[in-house]
Design a protein around this motif. Structure first.
Motif, PDB file in Angstrom:
ATOM      1  N   LYS A 415       0.882  -1.085  -0.069  1.00 23.75           N
ATOM      2  CA  LYS A 415      -0.016   0.092  -0.001  1.00 23.75           C
ATOM      3  C   LYS A 415       1.002   1.252   0.007  1.00 23.75           C
ATOM      4  O   LYS A 415       0.548   2.347  -0.860  1.00 23.75           O
ATOM      5  N   GLN A 416       2.098   1.238   0.800  1.00 21.28           N
ATOM      6  CA  GLN A 416       2.869   2.366   0.956  1.00 21.28           C
ATOM      7  C   GLN A 416       3.504   2.516  -0.544  1.00 21.28           C
ATOM      8  O   GLN A 416       3.506   3.807  -1.026  1.00 21.28           O
ATOM      9  N   ASN A 420       2.988   5.926  -3.106  1.00 23.30           N
ATOM     10  CA  ASN A 420       4.159   6.680  -3.470  1.00 23.30           C
ATOM     11  C   ASN A 420       4.273   6.760  -4.986  1.00 23.30           C
ATOM     12  O   ASN A 420       4.692   7.902  -5.617  1.00 23.30           O
TER      13      ASN A 420
END
Length: 444
Positions: A415-416, A420
């Motif tokens: 998810k990060q 990004n």
């Protein structure tokens, strides 16, 4: 001997044939044994060839040094001879023979000095205190306590047990009759205990010991002593006082026990899955069972493919989902082997053994703790597969709550990365590929 080709597998085949009457397991593993010996012999021959090249270079340097010194005879330093022996398997006699053939002496005192230094380093690394040796504190207790400690903690019912009598106390390895110092480390031996002592690859239980008179100890580890007869609880006195003869209540940390036993039963399922995918000759070479992971070593002379790893995972998770019961039976060793129970190759067992079975899937000799039903494992996920030694691979995996925590960690990373790169998680592979193309073009 004049032997030029590989021969150890042929010798092994004869030895296997001769040993058939005394140990049928040797014959059952004949193909694996001869294959491993052939691979090891080939690897040794390759190492020996590298050593031969290095020896030639060393001898050339020794001859050059001797020539520069005028009349002094060329000498191969003892440290060089030891390097050949220690790293390349060159027997000292072979080094001497090859050196003498070109007029070079070998520094034998230097070789012996290097050998002695290596032995000293090895002895230092193995140094440990044997508490069960004659005169040791635990040895004294073992002589006094013929009955030993009774382990009664295989099932959930007995994880909280009252009326456990203190039959021995050790502080700094020495027997004491009582203890009152708060925060003091103490080894407690009970007449019976629900705490599992570290053995068979499974870590020990942790928990608490307490009494009605406000005594409380935190148990941080449990080890076997006196040949396995005594269960030694490594504890810290947190409250009250403690004495030999006192009765305590024992409370195992049930949450950690549940996580440990999930990984232990999953280890059995993993071995069955590996045998199914890689072949029946696949055997355990070592294991570690903890609350947060399992580690399983097995014989294989190559990395597993992604497809093989996926098939193993699917098999184990299928058996978990089948909600099969886990059955335990105590029987004679010969009876267990006749029933088809898997034993650790080369391991020694008592005449009476405990057999853990998942019907139709796995049957192994095992004294560890296990789930009562495979559904308790919840989920199984392989984290890594790697090589640890010649012909030995290692799988690390997580189960149950540990598997959930592992997947949550991966989910957070995905998810990060998606945030990004401003793409959906499912579009990450294509986005990364595009970035790699851009980076490659920029590099040109």
């Amino acid at each position: 001997l004049g032997i030029k080709d590989q021969f150890t597998a042929e010798v092994a085949a004869v030895a296997i044939q001769l040993s058939g009457q005394c140990d049928p397991q040797v014959a059952a593993n004949a193909a694996r044994i001869t294959a491993e010996m052939s691979r090891e012999e080939a690897a040794f021959s390759a190492t020996l060839s590298k050593g031969q090249k290095l020896l030639n270079e060393m001898l050339a340097r020794a001859q050059a040094a001797g020539a520069s010194n005028g009349n002094s005879a060329p000498v191969l330093p003892g440290a060089d001879a030891f390097l050949l022996y220690d790293s390349f398997g060159f027997p000292m006699e072979l080094t001497q023979e090859l050196a003498e053939a070109v007029g070079v002496e070998v520094d034998l005192p230097g070789f012996e000095a290097a050998m002695a230094a290596q032995r000293a380093r090895s002895s230092s690394s193995r140094e440990a205190v044997d508490l069960t040796a004659a005169g040791g504190g635990l040895g004294q207790l073992a002589e006094q306590l013929a009955a030993g400690s009774e382990f009664v903690g295989h099932d959930d019912v007995s994880l909280q047990l009252d009326e456990c009598q203190v039959v021995g106390l050790l502080v700094a390895g020495q027997p004491v009759q009582e203890l009152s110092e708060q925060g003091a480390a103490v080894d407690v031996v009970l007449d019976r205990t629900p705490f599992y002592a570290e053995s068979g690859g499974q870590v020990a239980d942790t928990g608490y010991l307490s009494s009605s008179s406000s005594t409380e100890l935190q148990v941080t580890d449990v080890q076997k002593g006196a040949g396995g007869r005594l269960f030694v609880h490594k504890a810290v006195l947190q409250q009250g006082s403690l004495r030999v003869g006192q009765e305590l209540s024992a409370r195992v940390d049930q949450s950690l026990r549940r996580r440990i036993r999930c990984h232990h039963t999953a280890t059995h399922l993993l071995q069955s899955a590996l045998k199914s995918v890689l072949g029946p000759d696949t055997c355990q070479q070592g294991s570690l069972v903890e609350a947060n992971r399992l580690r399983f070593d097995f014989n294989l002379n190559r990395p597993m493919t992604s497809d093989e790893i996926s098939r193993v995972e699917s098999l184990v998770n299928g058996w978990v989902a089948s909600a099969s019961p886990t059955l335990t039976t105590v029987m004679g060793l010969d009876e267990a082997r006749a029933a088809g129970a898997t034993a650790m190759f080369g391991e020694k067992y008592d005449d009476v053994v405990r057999v853990v079975e998942v019907p139709g899937v796995s049957m192994e000799l095992c004294g560890g703790t296990h789930v009562s039903n495979t559904s308790e494992i919840g989920a199984f996920k392989i984290v890594s597969e790697s090589g640890v030694a010649s012909g030995v691979r290692r799988i690390e995996a997580v189960c149950g709550q540990a598997a959930v925590e592992y997947m949550q960690g991966l989910d957070a990373v995905v998810k990060q990365l998606a945030a990004n790169l401003r793409v959906k998680p499912e579009d990450l592979p294509s986005r990364v590929s595009a970035l790699q193309v851009i980076a490659s073009c920029s590099g040109r």
